[in-house]
Design a protein around this motif. Structure first.
Motif, short mmCIF file in Angstrom:
data_model
loop_
_atom_site.label_atom_id
_atom_site.label_comp_id
_atom_site.label_asym_id
_atom_site.label_seq_id
_atom_site.Cartn_x
_atom_site.Cartn_y
_atom_site.Cartn_z
N MET A 176 0.86 -1.18 0.00
CA MET A 176 0.00 0.00 0.00
C MET A 176 0.89 1.23 0.00
SD MET A 176 -3.23 -0.95 0.05
CE MET A 176 -4.17 0.40 0.75
N GLN A 177 0.45 2.26 -0.69
CA GLN A 177 1.20 3.50 -0.74
C GLN A 177 0.28 4.68 -0.44
OE1 GLN A 177 3.09 3.58 -4.62
NE2 GLN A 177 4.90 2.54 -3.83
N GLN A 178 0.77 5.58 0.39
CA GLN A 178 0.06 6.81 0.73
C GLN A 178 -1.37 6.51 1.18
OE1 GLN A 178 1.64 10.35 0.37
NE2 GLN A 178 2.97 8.66 1.04
N THR A 202 -2.24 -4.45 11.14
CA THR A 202 -1.10 -4.38 12.05
C THR A 202 0.18 -4.29 11.22
OG1 THR A 202 -2.23 -5.70 13.74
CG2 THR A 202 0.16 -5.53 13.90
N VAL A 203 0.99 -3.28 11.52
CA VAL A 203 2.25 -3.08 10.79
C VAL A 203 3.40 -3.09 11.79
CG1 VAL A 203 1.11 -1.73 8.99
CG2 VAL A 203 2.16 -0.55 10.93
N ILE A 204 4.54 -3.53 11.31
CA ILE A 204 5.77 -3.47 12.09
C ILE A 204 6.60 -2.29 11.61
CG2 ILE A 204 7.93 -4.64 12.67
CD1 ILE A 204 5.45 -5.89 13.94
N ALA A 205 6.89 -1.39 12.54
CA ALA A 205 7.77 -0.25 12.25
C ALA A 205 9.16 -0.61 12.73
CB ALA A 205 7.25 1.01 12.94
N ARG A 206 9.99 -1.09 11.81
CA ARG A 206 11.32 -1.56 12.18
C ARG A 206 12.19 -0.38 12.64
NH1 ARG A 206 11.53 -6.78 11.11
NH2 ARG A 206 10.20 -7.66 9.47
N LEU A 218 0.48 6.26 5.07
CA LEU A 218 1.40 5.16 5.32
C LEU A 218 1.66 4.34 4.07
CD1 LEU A 218 0.03 3.79 8.72
CD2 LEU A 218 1.77 5.55 8.35
N ASP A 219 2.89 3.86 3.96
CA ASP A 219 3.26 2.85 2.97
C ASP A 219 3.63 1.58 3.72
OD1 ASP A 219 3.11 5.07 1.34
OD2 ASP A 219 5.18 4.97 0.63
N TRP A 220 3.17 0.43 3.21
CA TRP A 220 3.61 -0.84 3.79
C TRP A 220 3.63 -1.93 2.74
CZ3 TRP A 220 -1.38 0.81 5.84
CH2 TRP A 220 -2.47 0.08 5.35
N THR A 221 4.35 -2.99 3.07
CA THR A 221 4.43 -4.15 2.20
C THR A 221 4.08 -5.39 3.00
OG1 THR A 221 6.77 -4.50 2.69
CG2 THR A 221 6.25 -3.10 0.80
N LYS A 243 2.13 -6.67 8.44
CA LYS A 243 2.77 -5.90 7.37
C LYS A 243 4.05 -5.23 7.87
CE LYS A 243 -1.15 -6.67 5.20
NZ LYS A 243 -1.28 -7.73 4.17
N THR A 244 4.86 -4.79 6.93
CA THR A 244 6.07 -4.04 7.26
C THR A 244 5.91 -2.60 6.79
OG1 THR A 244 7.48 -6.00 7.06
CG2 THR A 244 8.55 -3.85 6.90
N LEU A 245 5.98 -1.68 7.73
CA LEU A 245 5.87 -0.26 7.41
C LEU A 245 7.13 0.20 6.69
CD1 LEU A 245 4.05 2.30 7.92
CD2 LEU A 245 5.55 2.75 9.87
N THR A 246 6.95 0.91 5.59
CA THR A 246 8.11 1.41 4.85
C THR A 246 8.18 2.93 4.82
OG1 THR A 246 6.86 1.26 2.76
CG2 THR A 246 8.21 -0.65 3.38
#
Length: 242
Positions: A5-7, A36-40, A61-64, A70-73
């Motif tokens: 997902m982007q923006q 749920t996203v992981i903000a590394r 938010l952007d995530w993959t 998910k992983t927050l990018t």
């Protein structure tokens, strides 16, 4: 919704430490619902994410990721209202906890997302939070399939009459006669009609609306505990708003 997902417009519902320096963040987003996203590295002292990923802050938010986690990018902060008053902040935490407890994962609710934006804006300005919370609770219940009208007896199909007494069943709504699921009885018809007209100012309307929505929320929670309720109890010595 799976994949990147982007923006994506989103709000933080809750966050907690994950592993050594990261954050696990529950968000409510426009097109993906609750995710749920992981903000590394987001919990490290130097990470800007620690300040950005705050409740009530409008985000893009952007995530993959294709799994539930998910992983927050990327996180971009947008301007928005702030909850400065204590009761407004507690109310916002209550709203967030409701969404976290009741919304299924990855299930978009566009109208509810709009209602969430509205409730945060209203709480940022309201000195009287009770009517704001009642309206949001009913919007949330409607999204989950438990909508009802104050001025209609669902069992008889007849309009509520001012001189009558009615029951409430969270699975059905307002009833003319008790049902096995009736949690409340002897609800005055004139008060129900006033609530149907949007009256959340009079003491009696507030009392009945609070009783009904408390029963409805507790029914939806199915035994899950809302920790935010204790904040109101400690602040005022009672639970007037919830």
């Amino acid at each position: 919704m799976t994949g990147p997902m982007q923006q994506e417009p989103a709000y933080v519902l809750h966050r907690r430490p994950w592993r050594e320096t990261s954050l696990m963040v529950d968000v409510f987003s426009l097109n993906a619902g609750r995710v749920t996203v992981i903000a590394r590295g987001g919990n490290s002292a130097k990470s800007p994410l620690k300040a950005q990923l705050q409740p009530f802050q409008p985000l893009l938010l952007d995530w993959t990721g294709r799994s539930d986690l998910k992983t927050l990018t990327q996180a971009d902060v947008r301007s928005g209202p702030t909850l400065k008053r204590t009761l407004s902040l507690y109310s916002g935490l209550y709203v967030n906890e409701l969404l976290q407890r009741l919304l299924p994962m990855a299930d978009p609710h566009h109208q509810l997302f709009a209602a969430y934006i509205d409730v945060i804006a209203e709480l940022s300005e309201a000195s009287d939070v009770e009517p704001v919370l009642r309206r949001f609770e009913q919007s949330l219940a409607a999204e989950l399939g438990y909508d009802f009208v104050w001025d209609q007896a669902m069992d008889s199909g007849q309009p509520v009459e001012a001189g009558g007494l009615y029951c409430y069943d969270p699975e059905q709504g307002i009833l003319a006669e008790p049902s096995p699921g009736s949690r409340l009885r002897n609800l005055p018809g004139d008060t129900l009609l006033a609530l149907a007209d949007g009256d959340l100012e009079s003491a009696e309307c507030r009392r009945i609306a609070k009783r009904v929505t408390r029963v409805l929320v507790d029914y939806l929670l199915q035994g899950k505990v809302l920790h935010s309720r204790s904040l109101f109890s400690h602040h005022r010595g009672d639970r007037n708003d919830l």
